[in-house]
Scaffold this motif. Structure first.
Motif, short mmCIF file in Angstrom:
data_model
loop_
_atom_site.label_atom_id
_atom_site.label_comp_id
_atom_site.label_asym_id
_atom_site.label_seq_id
_atom_site.Cartn_x
_atom_site.Cartn_y
_atom_site.Cartn_z
N GLY A 542 0.81 -1.22 0.00
CA GLY A 542 0.00 0.00 0.00
C GLY A 542 0.84 1.26 0.00
O GLY A 542 0.66 2.15 -0.85
N PRO A 543 1.80 1.40 0.94
CA PRO A 543 2.66 2.59 0.93
C PRO A 543 3.53 2.69 -0.32
O PRO A 543 3.78 3.80 -0.80
CB PRO A 543 3.51 2.39 2.19
CG PRO A 543 2.62 1.62 3.10
CD PRO A 543 1.89 0.65 2.20
N SER A 544 4.00 1.57 -0.86
CA SER A 544 4.81 1.64 -2.08
C SER A 544 4.01 2.27 -3.21
O SER A 544 4.48 3.18 -3.90
CB SER A 544 5.29 0.25 -2.48
OG SER A 544 6.01 0.30 -3.69
N MET A 545 2.79 1.79 -3.43
CA MET A 545 1.94 2.34 -4.49
C MET A 545 1.61 3.80 -4.23
O MET A 545 1.65 4.64 -5.15
CB MET A 545 0.67 1.52 -4.61
CG MET A 545 0.90 0.11 -5.10
SD MET A 545 -0.63 -0.84 -5.26
CE MET A 545 -1.41 -0.02 -6.65
N THR A 546 1.31 4.10 -2.98
CA THR A 546 0.87 5.47 -2.66
C THR A 546 2.02 6.46 -2.79
O THR A 546 1.86 7.52 -3.41
CB THR A 546 0.28 5.51 -1.25
OG1 THR A 546 -0.84 4.61 -1.19
CG2 THR A 546 -0.18 6.91 -0.89
N PHE A 547 3.17 6.13 -2.24
CA PHE A 547 4.27 7.09 -2.30
C PHE A 547 4.93 7.13 -3.67
O PHE A 547 5.53 8.15 -4.04
CB PHE A 547 5.27 6.82 -1.17
CG PHE A 547 4.80 7.36 0.16
CD1 PHE A 547 4.87 8.72 0.43
CD2 PHE A 547 4.24 6.53 1.11
CE1 PHE A 547 4.41 9.23 1.64
CE2 PHE A 547 3.78 7.02 2.33
CZ PHE A 547 3.86 8.39 2.58
N GLY A 548 4.80 6.07 -4.46
CA GLY A 548 5.22 6.16 -5.86
C GLY A 548 4.33 7.13 -6.62
O GLY A 548 4.79 7.93 -7.44
N TRP A 549 3.04 7.07 -6.34
CA TRP A 549 2.05 7.95 -6.95
C TRP A 549 2.28 9.39 -6.49
O TRP A 549 2.24 10.33 -7.30
CB TRP A 549 0.68 7.44 -6.54
CG TRP A 549 -0.51 8.07 -7.16
CD1 TRP A 549 -0.95 7.91 -8.44
CD2 TRP A 549 -1.46 8.95 -6.52
NE1 TRP A 549 -2.12 8.61 -8.63
CE2 TRP A 549 -2.45 9.26 -7.47
CE3 TRP A 549 -1.57 9.47 -5.24
CZ2 TRP A 549 -3.53 10.09 -7.18
CZ3 TRP A 549 -2.64 10.29 -4.95
CH2 TRP A 549 -3.61 10.60 -5.91
#
Length: 563
Positions: A542-549
């Motif tokens: 979840g954090p990987s996708m969010t902070f990549g975005w």
């Protein structure tokens, strides 16, 4: 000025879920993107994982079930703020709670089909303020990877469950003999498998489904030039600014410029034993479920360019055992749901229990490693009785009825007619183990684990047996039916959890707190925004996708623009 062989607006290192999310947003902004993947397969550790996203207040929850305030209350209660955890802060956690639901809405709008992971998948510390006893999890729907076309289907990294079953449903299958609904579910899955073979489908679920769907969205939207076998060896700096990378093309160095920035989502260092020995002594790469390319290359390169590293002693622990075949298994045999079931406990080499055998896998392995500093606890021993063997599978290796002879012959499983005899076989003091088992049985009779409160969390019971009625909860059962059994448990992991420190915009920071211009990071290349704790299922993806975005939004200058 540096001379580049080619230039893109956005250069992404690694092909995990955060990379794909950033590429899709950059496409919406009209920017060019290249994704450089070191391996021959796309998907990173995400593809091999459960692919779960922990997203508070997400679109699949019931109205009023969650709120921003409740999510922040929970994260602030779970995650300590101290000098040892600079990857997290109240501001960074709040940024996640605000942006993660928006990221999910955007990804769904790009054609990636998601659903609630389950209506019952509690937070790992659900008893704390703001904790959820229902579920904040999100997963991708099963995916036919042949939808990618022949070229790209073969490039998607293998998942751990290549069958047409939802992850939530898969977790119900071991209890089929207790439920006609689960029996019907198994029949339905079997029908889908047969139909899939007849119609040329290749189903994947969990992380491979998430990454298959993300990859398809990127390809359908022509959001990125994706290149495999393209390791990055260097970040190119002009003064204090990151302006490009050195990769490989046709066997020679290839310099790619980045007009807007570089996103590092290059994985962790779980397969680099030298780095493990330095930062997390006592752990072993051979116990890890990380992928072969997780060798910490970019951790070292970013540090050389002035980035601050932190939380490097942390991993996403996932307890495992060396059951027959473990050394060649694609996924190591996990024991989380084994020792959390009724009729099972875990002891150290002195014969004592030292933790709640349920709960977070990250906390479980951390506790084991801390215990080992004062009392030998690596390996620890799972202790079970015949009731367990009659009812449950063991460490993902099947049932005792079918496999016990092989397990005993290999020396992995130990068996004895009495607890004292079993203690002698595994090398722990017989009196100590006998006392420990008797104490446990007293807790079961008394209705409460007075030592470690096992079963008082909703999540503990989630790991137990929903059909178990002979104990005070779904995870506590007597260990009193001979013969008795034991097998070793090790502090494995699904990846490391430390790396470069980032701010709320995903910019990579120096030791003095200043941002390195043009350089962003997400995923386990970073010091986790969850600090040294794993709040719930999907607290990496979840954090990987969010902070990549978030990184893509910042680099493209999109601010709070809504897509």
């Amino acid at each position: 000025m540096t001379q580049f062989d080619e230039t893109f607006d956005w250069v992404v290192v690694g092909s995990g879920a955060g990379s794909m999310a950033s590429a899709l947003l950059m496409k919406q902004a009209g920017k060019t993107v290249v994704i450089l993947e070191k391996a021959q397969w796309i998907g990173g550790t995400t593809a091999k994982s459960g692919g779960v996203m922990w997203i508070p207040g997400n679109r699949f929850m019931d109205p009023g079930e969650d709120s921003l305030e409740r999510a922040c209350q929970y994260l602030d209660a779970v995650v300590p703020d101290d000098a040892e955890s600079p990857g997290t802060s109240p501001a960074r956690r709040r940024t996640y709670a605000v942006e993660a639901p928006k990221m999910l809405d955007f990804i769904v709008s790009q054609g990636v089909r998601m659903e609630r992971g389950s209506r019952f998948w509690p937070d790992y510390y659900d008893e704390l303020p703001g904790g959820m006893k229902t579920s904040r999890t999100v997963t991708a729907l099963p995916f036919d990877k042949n939808e990618l076309g022949k070229e790209w289907a073969g490039k998607l990294r293998q998942g751990f469950a290549e069958v047409p079953v939802k992850l939530d449903d898969a977790m119900k299958l071991p209890f089929a003999k207790h439920s006609w609904a689960i029996k019907r579910l198994i029949v339905g899955i079997g029908f889908k498998i047969i139909l899939g073979k007849l119609t040329g489908k290749h189903w994947v679920t969990a992380g491979a489904a998430l990454q298959g769907r993300m990859l398809k969205a990127v390809l359908d939207n022509q959001a990125a030039d994706i290149r495999v076998n393209s390791p990055v060896s260097e970040v190119i700096m002009e003064g204090e600014k990151a302006v490009g990378v050195v990769t490989e093309k046709d066997g020679r160095p290839w310099r790619i410029g980045a007009r807007l920035g570089i996103l590092m989502n290059a994985g962790g260092f779980s397969m680099n034993q030298a780095m493990r020995d330095t930062y997390m002594p006592g752990t072993q790469s051979k116990w890890s479920n990380g992928i072969e390319t997780d060798t910490g290359d970019m951790h070292r390169e970013l540090a050389a360019k002035g980035a601050a590293l932190a939380q490097m002693d942390q991993m996403v622990g996932f307890q495992m055992t060396d059951a027959p075949g473990w050394d060649t298994d694609y996924v190591k045999p996990g024991t989380q749901s084994t020792t959390a079931k009724p009729h099972a406990i875990q002891v150290d080499q002195s014969g004592l229990r030292y933790m709640n055998e349920g709960g977070s896998y990250e906390a479980f392995c951390e506790t084991m490693l801390v215990r080992n500093r004062t009392v030998p606890a690596v390996p620890s021993w799972a202790i079970l009785d015949q009731q367990y063997m009659d009812e449950y599978a063991v460490a993902g290796k099947g049932t005792a009825k079918k496999n016990m002879a092989k397990w005993l012959a290999s020396g992995w499983m130990r068996k004895a007619d009495t607890v004292g005899e079993l203690a002698g076989i595994i090398g722990v003091p017989p009196g100590s183990l006998e006392t420990t088992v008797a104490r446990w049985n007293g807790f079961v009779r008394g209705g409460r684990d007075e030592d470690f409160q096992r079963g008082e969390r909703a999540y503990d019971n989630f790991l137990g047996d929903p059909f178990f009625k002979d104990g005070p909860n779904q995870t506590m059962g007597m260990i009193d039916k001979a013969p008795f059994y034991a097998f070793p448990v090790y502090p494995g992991d699904v990846g490391t959890y430390g790396g470069v420190v980032c701010d709320c915009d995903s910019r990579v920071l120096r030791e003095d707190g200043s941002a390195i211009e043009g350089l962003y990071a997400c995923g386990v290349t970073t010091a986790s925004p969850m600090g040294r704790v794993y709040p719930g299922a999907g607290a990496s993806v979840g954090p990987s996708m969010t902070f990549g975005w978030i990184a893509a939004k910042h680099a493209a200058g999109l601010g709070n623009q809504v897509f």
